[in-house]
Enzyme design. Structure first.
Site, mmCIF file in Angstrom:
data_model
loop_
_atom_site.group_PDB
_atom_site.id
_atom_site.type_symbol
_atom_site.label_atom_id
_atom_site.label_comp_id
_atom_site.label_asym_id
_atom_site.label_seq_id
_atom_site.Cartn_x
_atom_site.Cartn_y
_atom_site.Cartn_z
ATOM 1 N N TRP A 187 -0.349 -77.246 79.018
ATOM 2 C CA TRP A 187 0.479 -76.387 79.589
ATOM 3 C C TRP A 187 1.658 -75.702 78.913
ATOM 4 C CZ3 TRP A 187 4.890 -76.951 82.018
ATOM 5 C CH2 TRP A 187 5.012 -75.890 82.593
ATOM 6 N N GLU A 228 -4.505 -74.954 80.937
ATOM 7 C CA GLU A 228 -4.665 -74.906 82.751
ATOM 8 C C GLU A 228 -3.578 -73.827 83.385
ATOM 9 O OE1 GLU A 228 -1.475 -77.858 83.851
ATOM 10 O OE2 GLU A 228 -1.162 -77.373 85.812
ATOM 11 N N LYS A 230 -1.785 -70.527 85.478
ATOM 12 C CA LYS A 230 -0.816 -70.884 86.308
ATOM 13 C C LYS A 230 -0.519 -69.550 86.535
ATOM 14 C CE LYS A 230 3.544 -73.019 86.892
ATOM 15 N NZ LYS A 230 4.660 -74.152 87.321
ATOM 16 N N ASP A 261 -4.604 -76.788 89.362
ATOM 17 C CA ASP A 261 -3.484 -77.226 90.024
ATOM 18 C C ASP A 261 -3.264 -76.626 90.558
ATOM 19 O OD1 ASP A 261 -0.895 -77.707 90.411
ATOM 20 O OD2 ASP A 261 -0.452 -78.457 88.511
ATOM 21 N N HIS A 264 -0.498 -73.775 91.702
ATOM 22 C CA HIS A 264 -0.576 -72.668 90.858
ATOM 23 C C HIS A 264 -1.135 -71.573 90.803
ATOM 24 C CE1 HIS A 264 0.513 -75.117 86.960
ATOM 25 N NE2 HIS A 264 1.688 -75.753 87.585
ATOM 26 N N HIS A 288 -5.337 -80.263 88.512
ATOM 27 C CA HIS A 288 -4.098 -81.273 89.193
ATOM 28 C C HIS A 288 -3.925 -81.237 89.868
ATOM 29 C CE1 HIS A 288 -2.489 -81.097 84.454
ATOM 30 N NE2 HIS A 288 -2.455 -82.390 84.714
ATOM 31 N N ASP A 296 5.006 -74.262 93.682
ATOM 32 C CA ASP A 296 4.744 -75.209 92.555
ATOM 33 C C ASP A 296 5.313 -76.383 92.736
ATOM 34 O OD1 ASP A 296 3.010 -76.632 90.816
ATOM 35 O OD2 ASP A 296 4.409 -75.259 89.141
ATOM 36 N N ASP A 298 5.215 -79.559 93.867
ATOM 37 C CA ASP A 298 4.604 -80.385 92.958
ATOM 38 C C ASP A 298 4.987 -82.009 94.750
ATOM 39 O OD1 ASP A 298 3.291 -80.264 90.255
ATOM 40 O OD2 ASP A 298 5.471 -78.832 90.155
ATOM 41 N N ASP A 328 -1.249 -84.383 89.626
ATOM 42 C CA ASP A 328 1.016 -83.893 89.304
ATOM 43 C C ASP A 328 1.603 -83.780 90.098
ATOM 44 O OD1 ASP A 328 2.141 -82.768 87.379
ATOM 45 O OD2 ASP A 328 1.272 -80.777 87.405
#
Ligand code: RNT
Ligand code: ZN
Length: 421
Positions: A187, A228, A230, A261, A264, A288, A296, A298, A328
């Protein structure tokens, strides 16, 4: 096992049995699904390059300063031991390149080698926890201009190509050591805050740089590469070089794994809907699992609808053996051990919920056009005793029940985390 757990289990077996579902079988299936637990919730993605490593730039933001974060690899490993003891099943560890045992020396990203990860490999063998790996293309002066592998500056680009090349070699060592492939993920934060003119130029540079990184053939039994995708990041609102379309094309044409993810994509876009299409055109897939909140962000994974929709799709696909599930999330505003274990347990609860679904009956309703039958059964499932099955599984695996997780975390906080300055 306590009488209550046993009694609740028996009732659950009966109720699911009415729908032709065997909870014991669901538990056996769940046991076969490893999560790749990310090392970076333990120290806010700081890493151990220098004593005071802190995250900077690159579209990743960690907020909060809850006390007790791991300050070195030994502390992180101790915390991980605690975390794994609170999660039922056998799982993996997902490491980032900045987490080596660098012994206080300055080892730049283009200098890392397997030797810096000896202790992790030992820990992995001792605990039977296979390792996955990630290049770290952020928190570094050579990432401060917003471009790494897609930089038009050859010096910067070559530095990161060398990093990525070494990451793959280390990943292959992990794979050899553990006798199974290490999933290696790329990533990069590359992108622009405002609307670029040369989208094509940067993407062409990235394509060529990745081709150079992957030009060395490494045995698939030791390492598998993922890329990855995004949509945007902080400071890359207008343009992310490694977009979804870019990496889907790249992964398909180069035989790499796409990494999706949850954070993303556009805020209302669900990756649950992407699983089936991705599996039809890619051999394998990396996820993820995260919890975006408006962006994003997390946040710690909880058992919300996004996770339920995702895990339903994973289970219904019948292709769990082609899907690698990584976690993640990183939140520094709460106890990190608790965050880690709750995020992992919630992901597993989602999978269990999905494994307790009578999919054939639902499919039959759908095919007959009986959409009320479909919705009625889906609603019925929501109040069925999945908790009793989960408790039974936790008891069987000797890990804390939901009711005990909080006190378990608090004890560790008092005895270990609270003593860290
Ligand atoms: C960032 C990506 C990436 C990182 C980790 C630390 O937006 O999701 O996967 O979170 O590599
Ligand atoms: Zn991610």
């Amino acid at each position: 096992m306590s009488d209550n757990i046993q009694k609740a289990w028996e009732i659950a077996v009966e109720q699911y049995g009415d729908l032709g579902i065997d909870p014991a079988k669901a538990i056996e299936n769940l046991k076969k699904v490893p999560l790749s637990i990310h090392c970076w919730q333990g120290d806010d993605v700081g890493g151990f390059e220098t004593a005071d490593s802190v995250l900077s730039g690159g579209g990743i933001q960690v907020t909060g300063n809850y006390p007790g974060k791991a300050r070195n690899a030994e502390e992180l490993r101790a915390d991980l031991d605690k975390v794994y003891s609170m999660i039922p099943g056998s799982h993996r560890l997902n490491l980032h390149a900045i987490y080596g045992d660098f012994g206080g020396r300055k080892v730049d990203r283009d200098e890392i080698e397997a030797g810096h990860f000896k202790e992790w490999m030992r820990w992995s063998s001792n605990n039977k926890i296979p390792l996955d790996f990630n290049g770290s293309f952020f928190s570094h002066p050579k990432a401060d201009d917003g471009f790494t592998l897609s930089s038009k500056d050859k010096g910067i680009r070559d530095f990161w190509i060398e990093h990525a090349r070494r990451v793959r070699l280390i990943a292959a060592e992990f794979g050899k050591n553990q006798g199974s492939p290490c999933i290696e993920n790329v990533w990069i934060p590359d992108g622009m805050k405002d609307i670029p003119v040369d989208r094509m130029g940067y993407r062409k540079v990235l394509k060529d740089a990745l081709d150079e990184v992957f030009s060395e053939e490494l045995p698939a039994e030791f390492v598998k590469d993922a890329v990855e995708t995004k949509l945007f990041g902080i400071g890359s609102e207008a343009f992310v070089v490694g977009s979804h379309e870019f990496y889907m094309g790249y992964a398909q044409s180069r035989g790499k794994l796409p990494c999706l993810d949850l954070g993303h994509f556009h805020p209302t876009e669900l990756i649950a809907d992407k699983i089936s299409s991705t599996l039809l055109f890619n051999e394998e897939l990396l996820l993820h699992v995260s919890r975006p909140m408006r962006w994003d962000s997390d946040h710690v994974v909880v058992l919300n609808d996004d996770i339920r929709f995702l895990t339903e799709e994973l289970v219904r696909s019948g292709a769990l053996d082609r899907i690698h599930i990584g976690l993640d999330f990183f939140d520094a505003t709460l106890n990190r051990i608790g965050a880690w274990s709750t995020g992992a347990r919630s992901t597993l609860k989602g999978l269990l919920f999905a494994m307790l679904e009578p999919t054939d009956i639902l499919k039959a309703f759908e095919e007959e056009g009986d959409y009320y039958g479909r919705i009625a059964l889906l609603e019925r499932l929501k109040t069925m005793p999945v908790g009793a099955v989960w408790d039974y599984y936790c008891a069987q695996q000797g890990v804390p029940f939901e009711a005990d997780i909080f006190s378990e975390v608090k004890i560790y906080e008092k005895e270990i985390l609270g003593k860290r300055s």
